[in-house]
Design a protein around this motif. Structure first.
Motif, PDB file in Angstrom:
ATOM      1  N   VAL A  15     -36.938  15.768 -53.708  1.00 56.54           N
ATOM      2  CA  VAL A  15     -37.338  14.375 -53.937  1.00 56.54           C
ATOM      3  C   VAL A  15     -36.386  14.524 -56.002  1.00 56.54           C
ATOM      4  N   SER A  16     -36.442  13.794 -56.957  1.00 56.19           N
ATOM      5  CA  SER A  16     -35.626  13.492 -57.386  1.00 56.19           C
ATOM      6  C   SER A  16     -36.455  14.224 -58.771  1.00 56.19           C
ATOM      7  N   GLY A  17     -35.677  15.306 -59.379  1.00 55.64           N
ATOM      8  CA  GLY A  17     -35.902  15.457 -60.371  1.00 55.64           C
ATOM      9  C   GLY A  17     -36.133  17.427 -60.108  1.00 55.64           C
ATOM     10  N   CYS A  18     -35.811  17.790 -59.228  1.00 48.23           N
ATOM     11  CA  CYS A  18     -35.852  19.257 -58.415  1.00 48.23           C
ATOM     12  C   CYS A  18     -35.310  19.782 -58.562  1.00 48.23           C
ATOM     13  N   GLY A  19     -33.747  19.384 -58.996  1.00 44.94           N
ATOM     14  CA  GLY A  19     -32.556  19.850 -59.874  1.00 44.94           C
ATOM     15  C   GLY A  19     -31.170  20.278 -58.425  1.00 44.94           C
ATOM     16  N   LYS A  20     -31.243  19.453 -57.583  1.00 53.03           N
ATOM     17  CA  LYS A  20     -30.266  19.196 -56.418  1.00 53.03           C
ATOM     18  C   LYS A  20     -28.987  19.129 -56.897  1.00 53.03           C
ATOM     19  N   SER A  21     -28.548  18.183 -58.305  1.00 52.89           N
ATOM     20  CA  SER A  21     -27.296  17.989 -58.454  1.00 52.89           C
ATOM     21  C   SER A  21     -26.901  19.553 -59.292  1.00 52.89           C
ATOM     22  N   THR A  22     -27.371  20.133 -60.001  1.00 56.55           N
ATOM     23  CA  THR A  22     -27.315  21.108 -60.854  1.00 56.55           C
ATOM     24  C   THR A  22     -26.990  22.555 -59.964  1.00 56.55           C
ATOM     25  N   VAL A  23     -28.375  23.066 -58.658  1.00 50.21           N
ATOM     26  CA  VAL A  23     -27.950  23.807 -57.721  1.00 50.21           C
ATOM     27  C   VAL A  23     -26.871  23.132 -57.088  1.00 50.21           C
ATOM     28  N   GLY A  24     -26.798  22.164 -56.692  1.00 48.53           N
ATOM     29  CA  GLY A  24     -25.500  21.714 -55.700  1.00 48.53           C
ATOM     30  C   GLY A  24     -24.169  22.329 -55.836  1.00 48.53           C
ATOM     31  N   ARG A  25     -23.652  21.786 -57.686  1.00 50.08           N
ATOM     32  CA  ARG A  25     -22.469  22.154 -58.477  1.00 50.08           C
ATOM     33  C   ARG A  25     -22.447  23.448 -58.347  1.00 50.08           C
ATOM     34  N   GLU A  34     -16.015  22.291 -51.887  1.00 44.69           N
ATOM     35  CA  GLU A  34     -16.046  21.077 -52.386  1.00 44.69           C
ATOM     36  C   GLU A  34     -17.695  20.915 -52.881  1.00 44.69           C
ATOM     37  N   TYR A  35     -17.821  19.552 -53.857  1.00 47.80           N
ATOM     38  CA  TYR A  35     -19.232  19.704 -54.163  1.00 47.80           C
ATOM     39  C   TYR A  35     -19.241  17.680 -54.065  1.00 47.80           C
ATOM     40  N   ALA A  36     -20.174  17.182 -53.696  1.00 41.22           N
ATOM     41  CA  ALA A  36     -20.273  15.603 -54.522  1.00 41.22           C
ATOM     42  C   ALA A  36     -21.252  15.274 -54.115  1.00 41.22           C
ATOM     43  N   GLU A  37     -21.617  14.404 -55.574  1.00 46.85           N
ATOM     44  CA  GLU A  37     -22.807  13.620 -55.167  1.00 46.85           C
ATOM     45  C   GLU A  37     -23.336  12.708 -54.926  1.00 46.85           C
ATOM     46  N   GLY A  38     -24.695  13.664 -54.148  1.00 44.40           N
ATOM     47  CA  GLY A  38     -24.966  11.914 -53.276  1.00 44.40           C
ATOM     48  C   GLY A  38     -25.437  10.183 -54.235  1.00 44.40           C
TER      49      GLY A  38
END
Length: 173
Positions: A15-25, A34-38
């Motif tokens: 869910v939003s706020g869990c850190g997807k972008s930080t951990v994904g990068r 490669e990384y993509a921001e959904g």
């Protein structure tokens, strides 16, 4: 490069706020893929709807999920990491249809922690008012899905290490 040695295709979900972008990068960086921001794949009308505090419907999500699925499919064999809420099993099925070997890293945290994180961030379109609808929609990974659930309150580097271990274990299964 053998199939077992191919770089993984990973969805960092939750869910939003869990850190997807930080951990994904960070995961993409350590895997050298490669990384993509959904969120970048959402059409403008989806962003506007969420920014107004209106939850997306399955019909709203379908084209977005297809774009994410296409991104994953194009990275099979060469690897990639994308952040994507992927809240429901049916959404993940859609992603798996395009990229059957996809691995999910589900970042989980308490509602209070997520609400605190959402209230603390600046410049994001997703309002805290949508947290409960996301939590209501969230379905945990099931036995037919490759992936792990991790405690998102831990340091991102720890989460990446845990994901890499799980990816290695899955590759050798």
């Amino acid at each position: 490069m053998t199939e077992e040695a191919a770089a993984p295709v990973v969805v960092v979900m939750g869910v939003s706020g869990c850190g997807k972008s930080t951990v994904g990068r960070l995961l993409a960086e350590t895997l050298h893929v490669e990384y993509a921001e959904g969120d970048d794949f959402h059409p403008e009308q989806n962003i506007a709807k969420m920014a107004a505090g209106v939850p997306l419907t399955d019909a709203d999500r379908a084209p977005w999920l297809d774009i994410v699925a296409g991104w994953l499919a194009r990275r099979q064999g060469r690897g990639g990491v994308v952040s994507c809420s992927a809240l429901q099993h049916s959404y993940r099925d859609r992603l798996r249809a395009a990229a059957p070997e996809v691995f999910f890293v589900h970042l989980a945290a308490s509602r209070d922690e997520l609400a605190h994180r959402m209230a603390s961030r600046r410049g994001h379109f997703m309002p805290s008012s949508l947290l409960d609808s996301q939590l209501a929609a969230l379905e945990p990974l099931s036995a037919d899905e490759r992936g792990i659930m991790v405690d998102a309150t831990r340091a991102p580097a720890e989460l990446v290490r845990e994901a890499k271990v799980a990816l290695g274990t899955q590759a050798n299964a």
